[in-house]
Structures are given as C-alpha cells and as structure tokens.
Enzyme design. Structure first.
Site, PDB file in Angstrom:
ATOM      1  N   GLN A  39       0.794  -1.222   0.000  1.00 34.85           N
ATOM      2  CA  GLN A  39       0.000   0.000   0.000  1.00 34.85           C
ATOM      3  C   GLN A  39       0.833   1.282   0.000  1.00 34.85           C
ATOM      4  O   GLN A  39       0.306   2.347  -0.282  1.00 34.85           O
ATOM      5  CB  GLN A  39      -0.952  -0.010   1.206  1.00 34.85           C
ATOM      6  CG  GLN A  39      -1.987  -1.123   1.093  1.00 34.85           C
ATOM      7  CD  GLN A  39      -2.891  -1.178   2.301  1.00 34.85           C
ATOM      8  OE1 GLN A  39      -2.578  -1.850   3.285  1.00 34.85           O
ATOM      9  NE2 GLN A  39      -4.000  -0.472   2.260  1.00 34.85           N
ATOM     10  N   HIS A  59      -2.287  -5.794 -12.769  1.00 33.15           N
ATOM     11  CA  HIS A  59      -1.751  -5.570 -14.119  1.00 33.15           C
ATOM     12  C   HIS A  59      -2.565  -6.337 -15.157  1.00 33.15           C
ATOM     13  O   HIS A  59      -2.735  -5.887 -16.284  1.00 33.15           O
ATOM     14  CB  HIS A  59      -0.283  -5.995 -14.186  1.00 33.15           C
ATOM     15  CG  HIS A  59       0.634  -5.080 -13.438  1.00 33.15           C
ATOM     16  ND1 HIS A  59       1.934  -5.398 -13.129  1.00 33.15           N
ATOM     17  CD2 HIS A  59       0.438  -3.834 -12.928  1.00 33.15           C
ATOM     18  CE1 HIS A  59       2.501  -4.392 -12.466  1.00 33.15           C
ATOM     19  NE2 HIS A  59       1.607  -3.440 -12.324  1.00 33.15           N
ATOM     20  N   ASP A  72       1.769   0.331  -8.035  1.00 34.61           N
ATOM     21  CA  ASP A  72       3.079   0.382  -8.705  1.00 34.61           C
ATOM     22  C   ASP A  72       3.997   1.438  -8.089  1.00 34.61           C
ATOM     23  O   ASP A  72       5.199   1.219  -7.962  1.00 34.61           O
ATOM     24  CB  ASP A  72       2.915   0.683 -10.200  1.00 34.61           C
ATOM     25  CG  ASP A  72       2.431  -0.531 -10.984  1.00 34.61           C
ATOM     26  OD1 ASP A  72       2.174  -1.583 -10.350  1.00 34.61           O
ATOM     27  OD2 ASP A  72       2.295  -0.428 -12.214  1.00 34.61           O
ATOM     28  N   ARG A  97       4.371  -0.006  12.963  1.00 40.15           N
ATOM     29  CA  ARG A  97       3.971  -1.303  12.427  1.00 40.15           C
ATOM     30  C   ARG A  97       3.935  -1.204  10.899  1.00 40.15           C
ATOM     31  O   ARG A  97       3.123  -0.468  10.339  1.00 40.15           O
ATOM     32  CB  ARG A  97       2.585  -1.703  12.948  1.00 40.15           C
ATOM     33  CG  ARG A  97       2.063  -2.977  12.312  1.00 40.15           C
ATOM     34  CD  ARG A  97       0.654  -3.342  12.786  1.00 40.15           C
ATOM     35  NE  ARG A  97       0.179  -4.524  12.087  1.00 40.15           N
ATOM     36  CZ  ARG A  97      -0.931  -4.581  11.352  1.00 40.15           C
ATOM     37  NH1 ARG A  97      -1.729  -3.541  11.241  1.00 40.15           N
ATOM     38  NH2 ARG A  97      -1.269  -5.688  10.725  1.00 40.15           N
ATOM     39  N   HIS A 143       1.227  -9.342   4.909  1.00 39.85           N
ATOM     40  CA  HIS A 143       0.099  -8.413   4.773  1.00 39.85           C
ATOM     41  C   HIS A 143      -0.422  -8.510   3.329  1.00 39.85           C
ATOM     42  O   HIS A 143      -0.398  -7.542   2.575  1.00 39.85           O
ATOM     43  CB  HIS A 143       0.524  -6.986   5.143  1.00 39.85           C
ATOM     44  CG  HIS A 143      -0.618  -6.089   5.523  1.00 39.85           C
ATOM     45  ND1 HIS A 143      -0.688  -5.430   6.731  1.00 39.85           N
ATOM     46  CD2 HIS A 143      -1.740  -5.749   4.855  1.00 39.85           C
ATOM     47  CE1 HIS A 143      -1.801  -4.709   6.786  1.00 39.85           C
ATOM     48  NE2 HIS A 143      -2.458  -4.882   5.657  1.00 39.85           N
ATOM     49  N   ASN A 187      -1.734 -10.559   8.907  1.00 41.47           N
ATOM     50  CA  ASN A 187      -2.721  -9.511   9.080  1.00 41.47           C
ATOM     51  C   ASN A 187      -4.067  -9.960   8.512  1.00 41.47           C
ATOM     52  O   ASN A 187      -4.167 -10.265   7.323  1.00 41.47           O
ATOM     53  CB  ASN A 187      -2.296  -8.234   8.350  1.00 41.47           C
ATOM     54  CG  ASN A 187      -3.324  -7.130   8.504  1.00 41.47           C
ATOM     55  OD1 ASN A 187      -3.535  -6.621   9.587  1.00 41.47           O
ATOM     56  ND2 ASN A 187      -4.011  -6.782   7.420  1.00 41.47           N
ATOM     57  N   GLU A 188      -5.082 -10.057   9.345  1.00 39.59           N
ATOM     58  CA  GLU A 188      -6.482 -10.221   8.912  1.00 39.59           C
ATOM     59  C   GLU A 188      -6.737 -11.426   8.009  1.00 39.59           C
ATOM     60  O   GLU A 188      -6.990 -11.291   6.819  1.00 39.59           O
ATOM     61  CB  GLU A 188      -6.972  -8.941   8.220  1.00 39.59           C
ATOM     62  CG  GLU A 188      -6.959  -7.727   9.117  1.00 39.59           C
ATOM     63  CD  GLU A 188      -7.550  -6.479   8.454  1.00 39.59           C
ATOM     64  OE1 GLU A 188      -7.713  -6.474   7.209  1.00 39.59           O
ATOM     65  OE2 GLU A 188      -7.853  -5.516   9.176  1.00 39.59           O
ATOM     66  N   ASN A 329      -7.528  -5.352  14.942  1.00 36.56           N
ATOM     67  CA  ASN A 329      -7.919  -4.247  14.070  1.00 36.56           C
ATOM     68  C   ASN A 329      -9.409  -4.015  14.244  1.00 36.56           C
ATOM     69  O   ASN A 329     -10.216  -4.898  13.943  1.00 36.56           O
ATOM     70  CB  ASN A 329      -7.634  -4.576  12.601  1.00 36.56           C
ATOM     71  CG  ASN A 329      -6.147  -4.692  12.305  1.00 36.56           C
ATOM     72  OD1 ASN A 329      -5.312  -4.386  13.164  1.00 36.56           O
ATOM     73  ND2 ASN A 329      -5.812  -5.128  11.107  1.00 36.56           N
ATOM     74  N   TYR A 331     -12.664  -1.386  13.395  1.00 37.78           N
ATOM     75  CA  TYR A 331     -13.167  -0.221  12.662  1.00 37.78           C
ATOM     76  C   TYR A 331     -14.611   0.123  12.992  1.00 37.78           C
ATOM     77  O   TYR A 331     -14.948   1.279  13.120  1.00 37.78           O
ATOM     78  CB  TYR A 331     -13.027  -0.436  11.151  1.00 37.78           C
ATOM     79  CG  TYR A 331     -11.589  -0.353  10.674  1.00 37.78           C
ATOM     80  CD1 TYR A 331     -11.018   0.875  10.357  1.00 37.78           C
ATOM     81  CD2 TYR A 331     -10.807  -1.497  10.567  1.00 37.78           C
ATOM     82  CE1 TYR A 331      -9.699   0.971   9.933  1.00 37.78           C
ATOM     83  CE2 TYR A 331      -9.476  -1.418  10.142  1.00 37.78           C
ATOM     84  CZ  TYR A 331      -8.927  -0.183   9.830  1.00 37.78           C
ATOM     85  OH  TYR A 331      -7.627  -0.103   9.423  1.00 37.78           O
ATOM     86  N   GLU A 396      -4.823  -1.642  14.357  1.00 36.60           N
ATOM     87  CA  GLU A 396      -5.444  -0.751  13.378  1.00 36.60           C
ATOM     88  C   GLU A 396      -6.753  -0.217  13.943  1.00 36.60           C
ATOM     89  O   GLU A 396      -7.433  -0.909  14.716  1.00 36.60           O
ATOM     90  CB  GLU A 396      -5.755  -1.468  12.049  1.00 36.60           C
ATOM     91  CG  GLU A 396      -4.548  -1.723  11.179  1.00 36.60           C
ATOM     92  CD  GLU A 396      -4.909  -2.397   9.850  1.00 36.60           C
ATOM     93  OE1 GLU A 396      -6.024  -2.176   9.323  1.00 36.60           O
ATOM     94  OE2 GLU A 396      -4.067  -3.157   9.351  1.00 36.60           O
TER      95      GLU A 396
END
Ligand SMILES: *[C@@H]1O[C@H](CO)[C@@H](O)[C@H](O)[C@H]1NC(C)=O
Ligand SMILES: *[C@@H]1O[C@H](CO)[C@@H](O)[C@H](O)[C@H]1NC(C)=O
Ligand SMILES: *[C@@H]1O[C@H](CO)[C@@H](O)[C@H](O)[C@H]1NC(C)=O
Ligand SMILES: *[C@@H]1O[C@H](CO)[C@@H](O)[C@H](O)[C@H]1NC(C)=O
Ligand SMILES: *[C@@H]1O[C@H](CO)[C@@H](O)[C@H](O)[C@H]1NC(C)=O
Length: 488
Positions: A39, A59, A72, A97, A143, A187-188, A329, A331, A396
């Site tokens: 990311q 892609h 990219d 992290r 991740h 992660n998740e 995490n 939200y 998170e």
C-alpha cells in the site's frame, strides 16, 4: 429533513466531544502507527523484487480497482522512507507497524529460494533508522502480498504453502531478528482468505463461496502456528522477541437490544467472524458452533465431509497458545439478527446472521465504517471474558475520507472516541490493552478502493512526482495525545 439532520449532527458531535475519558494512559501503554508494504512502497519491479499477486492481478485487469489504479508507485516509500521516519519521529510514536514485502526478500517466494540482497538492504536501512530514533519496528510478516509463483500452485489453498511461509518467516528472523523484537505473523485472515478465496473480491480474486475461505484460513492458521513454534524453538532464547498475530474484529450489537434471539445472533456473528481465527490460536480449535453448523449444513448440501477442515490433535496442541500478544484491528460495529436468506453454500449462510448498520450512525467515506466507538470496548471485554484477558495490541483503527481532508475533524472525533473506549476498557473493565496504533500513517493504496479512500494522518499528494506528504490536523492531535498521554 436535511436541516434537521445537520442540526442533529452538530448536537451529536458537541455532546460526544465533552465525554472523552479523563483517565491517563498507563505508564507502559505504547503508541504506534501502521502501514503495509504493497500500500505504500511502490517500486513494484525495482531492486530485484519479484511479482506479488496484487502486482500480477491488477496488471492483468485494472477494472478490479474502482479507480483503475494500482500500487506500482503508491506513496513511493521505497525511495522516500526517510520522510516517513521523520514523520514518525516528530509524531513521537513508540513503534511503527509496517509489513515486509515477501517478494522483495524472496523474489521466487518458495522454500529454499534465493534471498534478494537489495531488498534486505532496504529493510535494514529502515529498521536501523527507526531504532536510531528509538522507534521500535513491529513487523507484519504477511500483509496479503503473496508471491505470484506461490499462487501459481494454488496459493493458500495448497497446504505446501505452510512450508514456504515458515521458510520465509525463518529468513526474516535470521536477517532482522537481532534488532527486531516484535513480529506479527499475519494480518487479517478473514480479509485475504474469505474475501480473497470465497468472495473473489481481493487478490487472488478466487470465487469459491463456503469452501475457499475455510481452506485458505486453515492452512494460514497452521502456517501461523508453525512459525510461532519455530521462533520459540530456534530464536526466542537468543533473540528474546515476541510473536503475535493480527485478527480483525467488528462488534455486533443485537438489532433489537431486548430480543434474546438477536442477542444470540450477535454472539454467533462474533464467534464466526472473530472466533474463527482467535479460538484456534487461543483455545486450540474453531468455535464449537462453527464446527457443528458447518458440518450439518455440509451434510445437507451433499458434501461427504464438512467444508470446514479439521485440525488433528497434534495440530491443536501446536496451535493452542501460539501467540505472545493478540493484535486487533477494529473499525466498526454492526447490528445483528438471525436470517436464513442466504445463497448456499456460503460463509454467510453458515453464520446465519444478517448484519447491518443504521442510517442514523455517522457515516465515513468507507461504506463499512460508521461512527461506533463503543464496539471497541465491547469487543475488548468479550476478548477478556472468552480468553482469560490476553495482552491485546490495537494494530489498526481508523476513519476514511474520500476528498481532501487536511482539516479532518471527523477522524479526530472517531480516534478520540475509540481511545476513550480503550481507556474505559482498561480502567473500568480491567482489560489488558497494551497499546494502540491507528491506520494509517499515510494515505495509501486502499486495495480495490484504489486511492479513493484516505485513512492517513498524513496526506499524500498522489499527483506530485515526489508524493509530497502533508500532516493533517489529526496528526497533531495524535501527537498531543502521545505526549500528554491523555485525550484533549
Ligand atoms: C480530570 O482529571 C484531572 C486530574 O487528573 C482533574 O483535575 C479534573 O478535574 C478531571 N476532570 C473531570 C471533568 O473529571
Ligand atoms: C476484470 O474485473 C472486472 C471487475 O471485477 C470484471 O467485471 C471483469 O470481468 C474482469 N475482466 C477480465 C478480463 O477478467
Ligand atoms: C501444491 O504444491 C505442490 C508443490 O509445491 C505441487 O506439486 C502441487 O501440484 C500443488 N497442488 C496444486 C493443487 O496445485
Ligand atoms: C432475501 O435476499 C434477497 C437477495 O439479497 C432479497 O432481495 C430479499 O428481499 C430477501 N428476502 C427477505 C425476506 O429478507
Ligand atoms: C522533490 O524531491 C527532490 C529530492 O528529494 C527535491 O530536490 C525537489 O525539490 C522536490 N520537488 C518538489 C516539487 O518538491
């Protein structure tokens, strides 16, 4: 209607902002902030890096992302990481992290493949500069950016991935473990397994409802447990670090608070969504209700055995207790009621619970996040009660905008609201919460939402060649909280 609504919102914000908890964060409570490799790094083909599933899939088909973008270049942190370290330093965090890109270290991904020295150099510099600023690296090993070569043999559906992952994890411990003392294996699971292999909405975009997600997570959970035990056996006494894991958890309240049926639905939702991964790691096996329901439904649907794979007794012993801390995490919260109106087979029909969010809750730009800080406290209490109060690190928590948000009042409001609930959980419910890191340091490439969602405490100008970074108001707010150790 509109007038009434905005008046209501102002009133609501005013009221809530007077209610932040007055406690101070405990002395040993740590503050950090989070990113992930795909990311932010960019440089997708530089420095000897191999192809990940996200590189490859986006892609192949740019329409997989709403704004047809990809990672990219992203924030170009591969080249601009010194600015990130400056921002972290000024923010005053205790830890950062971030995740390691598997294909930067092992371009060919698999067990016994060659290490890429340029990738090692990149992370060495980052780690050494963080440590020089007294910022502890908390590294997420996985991740979501699986090497494409491993996807070519079935990805997480192939149990040989367990060996490949353990090799990759061992490589990281060998390369960086002399300085890095905090590791997060995954992660998740829900997002890369259920959404990636059942719904086909994240890489590798495989659609296999009610089957793929369970197989993926079964192998990934075993990979987690094996990597934990490997560290324990081969590294722990020499390096003295900790290995945890991050599981994403939403809270569910009963749709009708007084309805016993809805209360049962809310618990069932949590067992399926959060317990799916935490029960094996903390208690040794999937929640009994998952095992039972998926077995019965699978039989009814004509499967020979349950669509949920079973752990052997050795595996149960191995995986039970395979954590030093539990990353969380959080939200948002939902409202739950039982429903059998789902297509079969699917995770949703196995779970049998319909979750929703009322219109009246303040919306963020992400359609799955509405203002609901109390759910964080509820979930922390649930964890304490179900798992005997393990150390929880909030890895998170965040709020999304979709337009320029330098003056990000709503984000400030949400982070304060969530931190206030953390304080209440610690002081009024004796929950063992050890630290907090919001998502995210920077605006990032938000997977299939591309650059349309902004979670950063720092704005990134994706139009500028330099990917210019500008701190938002929330960055200063968080900086003040870290230094005063209280909410404003
Ligand atoms: C908050 O705590 C401080 C000291 O810890 C105290 O002086 C102040 O009166 C408290 N405020 C409220 C609203 O309780
Ligand atoms: C590309 O992805 C979009 C969105 O998921 C999908 O509708 C389309 O069929 C895909 N195209 C190809 C060639 O796979
Ligand atoms: C799983 O991986 C192994 C070796 O890594 C390979 O031989 C096998 O064909 C793969 N299975 C599938 C279903 O692709
Ligand atoms: C069942 O689900 C379908 C598709 O999501 C929806 O159109 C329908 O209204 C639902 N029926 C009930 C009774 O909730
Ligand atoms: C971009 O970064 C380079 C080197 O970091 C710097 O020399 C240049 O002035 C920057 N350009 C802009 C427009 O900020």
């Amino acid at each position: 209607m509109f007038l009434w609504k905005s008046t209501f919102c102002i009133f609501f914000f005013h009221l809530a902002s007077t209610q932040w908890s007055n406690y101070s964060f405990p002395k040993d409570f740590i503050f950090g902030i989070t990113t992930s490799a795909y990311q932010i790094e960019g440089a997708w083909s530089e420095g000897g890096k191999g192809l990940s599933i996200w590189d490859y899939d986006l892609h192949q088909n740019s329409s997989l992302v709403v704004d047809k973008t990809n990672g990219d270049i992203a924030c170009n942190s591969y080249h601009r990481w010194k600015e990130d370290v400056e921002l972290l330093k000024h923010l005053g965090v205790n830890f950062y992290r971030f995740s390691i890109s598997w294909t930067r270290i092992l371009p060919l991904g698999g067990k016994d493949t060659k290490i890429n020295d340029e990738g090692v150099k990149y992370y060495n510099e980052l780690i050494d500069n963080l440590l020089a600023e007294e910022i502890l690296p908390y590294i997420t090993i996985y991740h979501w950016d699986l090497p494409q070569v491993l996807q070519d043999k079935g990805g997480w559906l192939n149990e040989t991935l367990i060996e490949d992952y353990v090799f990759y994890a061992r490589t990281l411990f060998q390369l960086f473990g002399d300085r890095v003392k905090h590791w997060i294996t995954f992660n998740e699971f829900f997002q890369f397994c259920e959404v990636g292999y059942s719904d086909g909405q994240r890489a590798p975009f495989v659609s296999s409802p009610g089957v793929g997600g369970y197989q993926c997570s079964h192998n990934a959970l075993l990979a987690h447990g094996r990597a934990y035990r490997m560290y324990e056996k081969e590294f722990k006494s020499i390096q003295g670090g900790n290995v945890g894991v991050t599981v994403d958890g939403s809270w569910c309240d009963p749709l009708t608070p007084t309805s016993e049926s809805d209360q049962g639905a809310a618990e069932q939702f949590t067992q399926f969504n959060y317990g799916w991964f935490t029960y094996p790691i903390l208690l040794g096996n999937y929640p009994p209700i998952m095992i039972d329901r998926i077995y019965v439904l699978s039989k009814q649907q004509g499967y020979e055995s349950s669509r949920l794979p079973a752990f052997t007794s050795e595996e149960i012993k191995m995986i039970k207790g395979s954590y030093d801390f539990l990353g969380l995490n959080y939200y948002s919260t939902y409202l739950c009621t039982f429903s059998d109106n789902f297509s079969q087979p699917s995770f949703e029909s196995d779970c049998g619970v319909l979750s929703s969010q009322p219109e009246s809750w303040e919306p963020s730009a992400a359609d799955w996040i509405k203002y609901s800080p109390w759910g964080l406290r509820e979930l922390l209490v649930w964890i304490k009660e179900h798992f005997n109060n393990p150390p929880v690190l909030i890895t998170e928590n965040g709020w999304a905008y979709n337009s320029l948000d330098l003056d990000d009042t709503e984000r400030i409001h949400y982070l304060n609201g969530c931190l206030s609930e953390v304080l209440k959980a610690i002081y009024e419910k004796e929950c063992n919460v050890i630290g907090y890191a919001p998502w995210s340091l920077l605006d990032t490439f938000e997977w299939t939402m591309g650059y349309t969602l902004k979670f950063g405490l720092v704005h990134v100008d994706f139009e500028s060649a330099n990917r210019t970074r500008i701190p938002k108001r929330s960055y200063n707010m968080f900086r003040n909280i870290i230094s005063s150790r209280r909410l404003e």
